[in-house]
Design a protein around this motif. Structure first.
Motif, PDB file in Angstrom:
ATOM      1  N   UNK A  69       3.663  -6.133  -1.266  1.00  6.36           N
ATOM      2  CA  UNK A  69       4.985  -6.437  -1.797  1.00  6.36           C
ATOM      3  C   UNK A  69       6.063  -5.852  -0.902  1.00  6.36           C
ATOM      4  N   UNK A  70       7.303  -6.256  -1.148  1.00  5.40           N
ATOM      5  CA  UNK A  70       8.407  -5.806  -0.309  1.00  5.40           C
ATOM      6  C   UNK A  70       9.605  -5.373  -1.125  1.00  5.40           C
ATOM      7  N   UNK A  71      10.771  -5.372  -0.484  1.00  6.68           N
ATOM      8  CA  UNK A  71      11.975  -4.795  -1.084  1.00  6.68           C
ATOM      9  C   UNK A  71      12.470  -5.551  -2.305  1.00  6.68           C
ATOM     10  N   UNK A  72      12.128  -6.832  -2.431  1.00  2.14           N
ATOM     11  CA  UNK A  72      12.529  -7.562  -3.632  1.00  2.14           C
ATOM     12  C   UNK A  72      11.909  -6.911  -4.863  1.00  2.14           C
ATOM     13  N   UNK A  73      10.686  -6.451  -4.725  1.00  4.05           N
ATOM     14  CA  UNK A  73       9.996  -5.784  -5.836  1.00  4.05           C
ATOM     15  C   UNK A  73      10.191  -4.276  -5.810  1.00  4.05           C
ATOM     16  N   UNK A  74      10.002  -3.679  -4.647  1.00  6.46           N
ATOM     17  CA  UNK A  74       9.949  -2.223  -4.548  1.00  6.46           C
ATOM     18  C   UNK A  74      11.316  -1.578  -4.396  1.00  6.46           C
ATOM     19  N   UNK A  75      12.281  -2.310  -3.846  1.00  6.33           N
ATOM     20  CA  UNK A  75      13.615  -1.762  -3.648  1.00  6.33           C
ATOM     21  C   UNK A  75      13.925  -1.502  -2.192  1.00  6.33           C
ATOM     22  N   UNK A  76      15.215  -1.361  -1.920  1.00  9.10           N
ATOM     23  CA  UNK A  76      15.700  -1.202  -0.552  1.00  9.10           C
ATOM     24  C   UNK A  76      16.764  -0.106  -0.511  1.00  9.10           C
ATOM     25  N   UNK A  77      16.339   1.161  -0.413  1.00 13.57           N
ATOM     26  CA  UNK A  77      17.310   2.250  -0.313  1.00 13.57           C
ATOM     27  C   UNK A  77      17.877   2.374   1.108  1.00 13.57           C
ATOM     28  N   UNK A  78      18.433   1.309   1.592  1.00 16.30           N
ATOM     29  CA  UNK A  78      19.151   1.184   2.858  1.00 16.30           C
ATOM     30  C   UNK A  78      18.630   2.092   3.978  1.00 16.30           C
ATOM     31  N   UNK A  79      19.302   3.211   4.230  1.00 10.26           N
ATOM     32  CA  UNK A  79      18.950   4.057   5.365  1.00 10.26           C
ATOM     33  C   UNK A  79      17.593   4.708   5.294  1.00 10.26           C
ATOM     34  N   UNK A  80      16.961   4.703   4.121  1.00 11.10           N
ATOM     35  CA  UNK A  80      15.623   5.289   3.982  1.00 11.10           C
ATOM     36  C   UNK A  80      14.519   4.278   4.226  1.00 11.10           C
ATOM     37  N   UNK A  81      14.831   2.995   4.095  1.00 12.03           N
ATOM     38  CA  UNK A  81      13.803   1.958   4.089  1.00 12.03           C
ATOM     39  C   UNK A  81      12.910   1.981   5.317  1.00 12.03           C
ATOM     40  N   UNK A  82      13.486   2.139   6.498  1.00 12.33           N
ATOM     41  CA  UNK A  82      12.682   2.117   7.723  1.00 12.33           C
ATOM     42  C   UNK A  82      11.615   3.194   7.743  1.00 12.33           C
ATOM     43  N   UNK A  83      11.978   4.420   7.372  1.00 15.66           N
ATOM     44  CA  UNK A  83      11.010   5.513   7.345  1.00 15.66           C
ATOM     45  C   UNK A  83       9.968   5.278   6.254  1.00 15.66           C
ATOM     46  N   UNK A  84      10.405   4.740   5.124  1.00 11.18           N
ATOM     47  CA  UNK A  84       9.478   4.434   4.028  1.00 11.18           C
ATOM     48  C   UNK A  84       8.446   3.406   4.489  1.00 11.18           C
ATOM     49  N   UNK A  85       8.912   2.375   5.171  1.00 10.30           N
ATOM     50  CA  UNK A  85       8.002   1.309   5.602  1.00 10.30           C
ATOM     51  C   UNK A  85       7.040   1.764   6.698  1.00 10.30           C
ATOM     52  N   UNK A  86       7.461   2.717   7.522  1.00  7.43           N
ATOM     53  CA  UNK A  86       6.534   3.277   8.512  1.00  7.43           C
ATOM     54  C   UNK A  86       5.379   3.968   7.798  1.00  7.43           C
ATOM     55  N   UNK A  87       5.695   4.704   6.726  1.00 12.04           N
ATOM     56  CA  UNK A  87       4.638   5.369   5.949  1.00 12.04           C
ATOM     57  C   UNK A  87       3.695   4.345   5.322  1.00 12.04           C
ATOM     58  N   UNK A  88       4.261   3.296   4.726  1.00 11.63           N
ATOM     59  CA  UNK A  88       3.440   2.249   4.119  1.00 11.63           C
ATOM     60  C   UNK A  88       2.550   1.586   5.160  1.00 11.63           C
ATOM     61  N   UNK A  89       3.121   1.280   6.308  1.00 11.05           N
ATOM     62  CA  UNK A  89       2.380   0.598   7.369  1.00 11.05           C
ATOM     63  C   UNK A  89       1.222   1.434   7.886  1.00 11.05           C
TER      64      UNK A  89
END
Length: 398
Positions: free
Chosen positions: A347-367
């Motif tokens: 899933x992505x930000x439509x479901x999980x959310x998009x906290x703008x400046x944090x999203x990139x670091x969050x997605x690196x962890x998920x990846x």
């Protein structure tokens, strides 16, 4: 004398559960969220002396109020790190967290640092979408080329949907799929390795005693995913940005609060402290596009990141593509011919959310945690960026 480029290894990556705007973290400061993310990644490498941290780079899209005053340095001090550990705040809107990780990696790759933290934090509960005072330079509107800077993000999504012919039905089906995948991922515990549960503390007045009670609640799972999101229900929602448009609240990313952090080291530190790497930073690219179609930005950044990495699109087994809007995500996927099965499998930000400046670091962890769990090798984080840009970062799981 020029130094050879060296590898930057990621030894820890973590994030908080993402909260909805005015949800979990409505009274939680963004620097406190960042403190928790930083302490978590350092706790995952206990042998490493925090005094060795050369710098903390923190992304934040709206660096003011509670997340102003160099939130990276503030978080370092609140976290109790040695005063020798500096911090710097960076802003590239929605890619700020990924930009922070890339800047941290580059310091190591150039031989200028051995231990870095790239991270991001954002509260959309405490700081409004456009900040407290918006003053765009009027000169930017002399002519027609830059008028898109003044468009709301929803209008740019409508323009992408129109130009790339992304139907409303496709957007709603994509949004429903994002929620379904996220709900399944939470149920199956696929976020556990990357997520750092956070204790939310709230002070509540007790009318009976006249005292203020401290109420604590541990949040474990992401707050945003909706189990009842179906294409049929989403089809009932009205457009919110254009009267005859196709972009709705249901097929757009959620405004959110959250934080994430990534701990990077050089090969020297890796060996000295016998650390086990999660992965390796491979490449990063950021490119510009006309601001009125900012959502298509990844189409320019992705090929450039692949070129720098010396990889083919087929090498990417897992792609975290930020879902700012279903319209732009689908337009990017179709334009780049990305395999839908490899895009946002949880899933992505439509479901999980998009906290703008944090999203990139969050997605690196998920990846990185996802690549390792599924025994995959290469993956990518990509997103569109306000004012007409796109970013892409490629990582290798180890």
């Amino acid at each position: 004398m020029n130094k050879p480029i060296q590898d930057a290894y990621i030894v820890a990556a973590a994030r908080l559960p993402i909260g909805k705007r005015n949800g979990y973290y409505k009274t939680t400061r963004p620097d406190d969220m960042l403190v928790h993310a930083i302490r978590t990644v350092l706790g995952q490498a206990p042998a490493l002396d925090p005094a060795l941290i050369d710098d903390i780079v923190a992304g934040c899209a709206l660096p003011e109020a509670e997340q102003g005053l160099n939130v990276a340095r503030m978080a370092a001090m609140v976290a109790g790190l040695p005063h020798s550990v500096p911090g710097v705040q960076v802003n590239r809107f929605c890619s700020s967290g990924l930009q922070a990780v890339a800047m941290a990696a580059d310091r190591i790759r150039l031989g200028d640092a051995d231990v870095m933290i790239g991270c991001g934090t954002e509260t959309m509960s405490m700081v409004t979408m456009l900040g407290n005072k918006v003053v765009i330079n009027p000169s930017i509107f002399e002519g027609n080329d830059n008028l898109g800077v003044a468009f709301g993000m929803g209008i740019t999504a409508e323009k992408v949907a129109e130009r790339w012919q992304v139907a409303r039905e496709d957007q709603d089906a994509f949004a429903a799929g994002s929620n379904q995948k996220a709900i399944a991922a939470i149920r199956e515990g696929k976020f556990k390795a990357e997520t750092a549960p956070f204790t939310v503390k709230t002070r509540v007045p007790d009318p009976a005693t006249g005292e203020v009670r401290l109420v604590e609640r541990v949040v474990v799972d992401d707050e945003g995913p909706r189990a009842d999101a179906t294409p049929e229900k989403l089809a009932q929602m009205k457009p919110v940005f254009a009267a005859k448009g196709s972009v709705t609240a249901g097929n757009s990313s959620q405004m959110s609060d959250g934080a994430g952090a990534v701990l990077l080291v050089s090969e020297k530190i890796l060996k000295q402290f016998d650390l086990q790497p999660l992965g390796r930073f491979v490449s990063y690219s950021v490119r510009g596009v006309p601001p009125e179609i900012m959502g298509i930005g990844p189409v320019e950044a992705i090929p450039d990141a692949l070129r720098k990495a010396g990889l083919q699109k087929s090498d990417l087994e897992w792609i975290e593509l930020n879902e700012a809007f279903a319209a732009q995500a689908l337009a990017v996927m179709r334009s780049c011919e990305l395999d839908p099965a490899r895009v946002n499998p949880l899933g992505g930000a439509i479901a999980l959310g998009h906290p703008l400046g944090a999203t990139g670091a969050i997605k690196v962890a998920t990846l990185l945690h996802g690549l390792r769990r599924e025994k995959m090798k290469y993956g990518m984080v990509s997103m569109c960026i306000g004012h007409g840009m796109g970013a892409a970062g490629i990582f290798e799981a180890l």
